[in-house]
Design an enzyme around this catalytic site. Structure first.
Site, PDB file in Angstrom:
ATOM      1  CG  HIS A   1     -62.048 -32.427  60.270  1.00  0.00           C
ATOM      2  ND1 HIS A   1     -62.469 -33.080  61.398  1.00  0.00           N
ATOM      3  CD2 HIS A   1     -61.018 -33.152  59.804  1.00  0.00           C
ATOM      4  CE1 HIS A   1     -61.712 -34.144  61.600  1.00  0.00           C
ATOM      5  NE2 HIS A   1     -60.814 -34.210  60.632  1.00  0.00           N
TER       6      HIS A   1
ATOM      7  CD  GLU B   1     -43.381 -22.700  43.209  1.00  0.00           C
ATOM      8  OE1 GLU B   1     -42.622 -23.257  42.394  1.00  0.00           O
ATOM      9  OE2 GLU B   1     -44.415 -23.230  43.649  1.00  0.00           O
TER      10      GLU B   1
ATOM     11  CE  LYS C   1     -43.453 -26.509  39.994  1.00  0.00           C
ATOM     12  NZ  LYS C   1     -43.499 -25.554  41.128  1.00  0.00           N
TER      13      LYS C   1
ATOM     14  CG  ASP D   1     -26.610 -28.879  33.028  1.00  0.00           C
ATOM     15  OD1 ASP D   1     -27.817 -28.588  32.947  1.00  0.00           O
ATOM     16  OD2 ASP D   1     -25.903 -29.154  32.035  1.00  0.00           O
TER      17      ASP D   1
HETATM   18  P1  NAD Z   1     -15.429 -29.912  33.565  1.00  0.00           P
HETATM   19  O1  NAD Z   1     -15.308 -29.867  32.099  1.00  0.00           O
HETATM   20  O2  NAD Z   1     -15.116 -28.658  34.308  1.00  0.00           O
HETATM   21  O3  NAD Z   1     -14.510 -31.121  34.052  1.00  0.00           O
HETATM   22  C1  NAD Z   1     -14.268 -31.425  35.394  1.00  0.00           C
HETATM   23  C2  NAD Z   1     -12.798 -31.403  35.632  1.00  0.00           C
HETATM   24  O4  NAD Z   1     -12.528 -31.510  37.011  1.00  0.00           O
HETATM   25  C3  NAD Z   1     -12.090 -32.569  34.955  1.00  0.00           C
HETATM   26  O5  NAD Z   1     -11.092 -32.068  34.148  1.00  0.00           O
HETATM   27  C4  NAD Z   1     -11.475 -33.366  36.111  1.00  0.00           C
HETATM   28  O6  NAD Z   1     -10.252 -33.893  35.786  1.00  0.00           O
HETATM   29  C5  NAD Z   1     -11.359 -32.299  37.188  1.00  0.00           C
HETATM   30  N1  NAD Z   1     -11.402 -32.759  38.596  1.00  0.00           N
HETATM   31  C6  NAD Z   1     -10.722 -32.177  39.605  1.00  0.00           C
HETATM   32  N2  NAD Z   1     -10.990 -32.808  40.776  1.00  0.00           N
HETATM   33  C7  NAD Z   1     -11.857 -33.799  40.505  1.00  0.00           C
HETATM   34  C8  NAD Z   1     -12.543 -34.765  41.290  1.00  0.00           C
HETATM   35  N3  NAD Z   1     -12.376 -34.864  42.622  1.00  0.00           N
HETATM   36  N4  NAD Z   1     -13.408 -35.590  40.685  1.00  0.00           N
HETATM   37  C9  NAD Z   1     -13.642 -35.504  39.363  1.00  0.00           C
HETATM   38  N5  NAD Z   1     -13.011 -34.610  38.549  1.00  0.00           N
HETATM   39  C10 NAD Z   1     -12.125 -33.758  39.109  1.00  0.00           C
HETATM   40  O7  NAD Z   1     -16.882 -30.357  34.037  1.00  0.00           O
HETATM   41  P2  NAD Z   1     -17.675 -31.662  33.713  1.00  0.00           P
HETATM   42  O8  NAD Z   1     -18.166 -32.131  35.042  1.00  0.00           O
HETATM   43  O9  NAD Z   1     -16.940 -32.629  32.847  1.00  0.00           O
HETATM   44  O10 NAD Z   1     -18.896 -31.109  32.839  1.00  0.00           O
HETATM   45  C11 NAD Z   1     -19.940 -30.384  33.451  1.00  0.00           C
HETATM   46  C12 NAD Z   1     -20.365 -29.263  32.544  1.00  0.00           C
HETATM   47  O11 NAD Z   1     -20.759 -29.787  31.268  1.00  0.00           O
HETATM   48  C13 NAD Z   1     -21.565 -28.527  33.074  1.00  0.00           C
HETATM   49  O12 NAD Z   1     -21.275 -27.149  33.024  1.00  0.00           O
HETATM   50  C14 NAD Z   1     -22.663 -28.874  32.076  1.00  0.00           C
HETATM   51  O13 NAD Z   1     -23.590 -27.819  31.996  1.00  0.00           O
HETATM   52  C15 NAD Z   1     -21.924 -29.096  30.812  1.00  0.00           C
HETATM   53  N6  NAD Z   1     -22.525 -29.933  29.753  1.00  0.00           N
HETATM   54  C16 NAD Z   1     -23.639 -30.676  29.918  1.00  0.00           C
HETATM   55  C17 NAD Z   1     -24.148 -31.455  28.891  1.00  0.00           C
HETATM   56  C18 NAD Z   1     -25.359 -32.326  29.133  1.00  0.00           C
HETATM   57  O14 NAD Z   1     -25.766 -32.509  30.269  1.00  0.00           O
HETATM   58  N7  NAD Z   1     -25.959 -32.930  28.094  1.00  0.00           N
HETATM   59  C19 NAD Z   1     -23.490 -31.464  27.669  1.00  0.00           C
HETATM   60  C20 NAD Z   1     -22.335 -30.702  27.518  1.00  0.00           C
HETATM   61  C21 NAD Z   1     -21.845 -29.944  28.557  1.00  0.00           C
END
Ligand code: NAD
Length: 443
Positions: free
Chosen positions: A390, A86, A277, A293
């Site tokens: 104005h 946009e 928005k 996400d």
């Molecule tokens: P992920 O599965 O990649 O897990 C994060 C990993 O990073 C963990 O294993 C953790 O141990 C590691 N890690 C390393 N350094 C870290 C630090 N400093 N702090 C925290 N963790 C650390 O990712 P996630 O964050 O668990 O999940 C995010 C993903 O899940 C996104 O891609 C999202 O789109 C997706 N998702 C979203 C939904 C929803 O929002 N409803 C549902 C399912 C999946």
């Protein structure tokens, strides 16, 4: 390369440079490697990498990537990476941030606590079940912490467990929901939380004497919020270049209009949706650029906006003596590890450009971008409205100056306004024609 040297977000004339010059400037100021921007160039996200990210891939898809300027967030200058289709959003963000200077935006970011839900159905004695789960809460949290030892070592992990009764009867019998609260540190945490809920669900159902149902995080992350505030002096609100002599809009007028627009959003969900928005314009652009996400944040933002039962603005503005104050509060579940970050080179570059080494800083920058685009949109609406007033007054003045009297004043003024040409000479021509319809107006 997640921490870059401090850099100034004031890049005067940045918008006038060619793309190559903008890149060069950012590289010099940031200490990024000379080929840093290759991460954004065609092919940087290979089709193979994309094929590993989602299903049925047939290619990759590009969006404009830009940097919003003028941001100071918690006393530190930041470039705000944005990917968005946009027009005007990057300019609005830069413009809004400019108004907040020199103080910029202040933020408070809560602990990164996400909620995992375990649904339990067909519970016979709900009160006894809820009490039993509460009694076992500490043991369940301790058990859950053992499942994520590295996260616990980083200061995160499961921190609490709560129970709510959702239904006493109905097709699913008595229904409980158990919330597992997990500090996700620098991760967004969805996968992490989902895995924990799956591991605990059977035990929790057994304690409650019911059937395990869904086990997944909630996107209403009201325990993981960012609060962003800014304070703007009237002089900063006045548009720099009112294009009609004598129609200068004062900062105080803009301040009053923005506060009134904010009250409108508080009263009316139809307006609040558009107000929000304008906030999400800034927030989403940063989320997309940094590989977040954004659907999760969108879902959380709107659920939060409606949490009282009425849909409300996420940011509000109010007047004080000589200026305007604004505050945004919204859930912001973002990560600087995990998700798409390890495979998308552009997202990693965006985090480096932003200097966002932690999820906390990234949330602060996203929130600041949202408050900036909200402010710029409100000022544009306010000044347009004021400007129209104005211009109408100015046109009537010119009609009189041209010699119009009686109803001719309004007729001349209306023609000037409609033509968008509000000048004395034009008023004279219109008046002459209205007095003598055979006199031709200029083409
Ligand atoms: P992920 O599965 O990649 O897990 C994060 C990993 O990073 C963990 O294993 C953790 O141990 C590691 N890690 C390393 N350094 C870290 C630090 N400093 N702090 C925290 N963790 C650390 O990712 P996630 O964050 O668990 O999940 C995010 C993903 O899940 C996104 O891609 C999202 O789109 C997706 N998702 C979203 C939904 C929803 O929002 N409803 C549902 C399912 C999946």
């Amino acid at each position: 390369m997640s921490s870059l040297p401090p850099r100034s977000s004031r890049l005067p004339g940045f918008y006038r440079l060619a793309v190559a010059e903008r890149r060069r400037g950012l590289l010099e100021a940031s200490g990024l490697p000379a080929d840093g921007f290759a991460a954004l160039d065609p092919g940087a996200l290979s089709t193979e990498a994309a094929d590993g990210m989602i299903e049925n891939v047939v290619g990759t898809y590009a969006l404009p990537f830009a940097v919003a300027v003028n941001f100071t967030v918690d006393g530190i200058d930041a470039w705000i990476p944005m990917a968005i289709e946009e027009p005007s959003v990057v300019a609005a963000a830069s413009n809004g941030a400019q108004m907040t200077r020199p103080r910029g935006f202040s933020t408070r970011v809560s602990s990164p606590v996400m909620i995992g839900q375990i649904q339990i159905t067909q519970v016979i004695d709900l009160d006894a079940a809820a009490a039993a789960v509460r009694d076992a809460a500490d043991a369940l949290v301790a058990e859950a912490r053992l499942l994520v030892p590295r996260l616990a070592q980083r200061g995160g992990g499961p921190v609490a467990l709560e129970v709510r009764v959702l239904a006493r009867s109905g097709p699913d019998g008595g229904v409980l929901v158990v919330h597992l609260l997990v500090d996700c540190r620098d991760a967004m945490g969805a996968n992490l939380v989902n895995s924990l809920c799956e591991s605990l669900a059977d035990r929790v159902a057994k304690i409650a004497g019911g059937q395990p149902g869904l086990r997944i995080l909630s996107n209403l992350t009201d325990g993981r919020t960012v609060t962003v505030s800014c304070s703007i002096a009237d002089a900063q609100l006045a548009p720099g270049d009112p294009n009609v002599p004598g129609a200068a809009i004062t900062g105080a007028e803009v301040r009053r209009s923005i506060a009134a627009a904010s009250r409108f959003a508080e009263l009316d969900p139809y307006r609040a949706a558009t107000h929000n928005k304008g906030i999400m314009n800034g927030v989403d652009a940063v989320l997309v650029a940094t590989g977040q996400d954004w659907r999760a944040v969108e879902a959380g933002a709107h659920a939060y906006a409606a949490r009282t039962g009425a849909y409300r603005p996420l940011a509000v503005w109010w007047e004080r003596e000589g200026g305007l104050d604004g505050e945004l509060v919204m859930p912001l579940a973002v990560g600087t590890v995990g998700g798409a970050l390890h495979v998308h080179p552009g997202a990693r570059l965006a985090l480096d450009l932003a200097g966002a080494g932690t999820a906390e800083r990234l949330a602060a920058l996203c929130g600041a971008a949202g408050l900036a685009t909200n402010l710029a949109a409100l000022r544009a609406l306010a000044t347009e409205g004021i400007q129209r007033g104005h211009m109408a007054l100015h046109a009537r003045g010119l009609a009189r100056a041209a010699g119009a009297t009686g109803d001719l004043v309004d007729r001349v003024a209306a023609e000037l306004a409609e033509a968008g040409d509000i000048k004395l000479e034009h008023a004279r021509e219109v008046l002459a024609r209205l007095r003598n319809p055979r006199v031709k107006d200029r083409p």
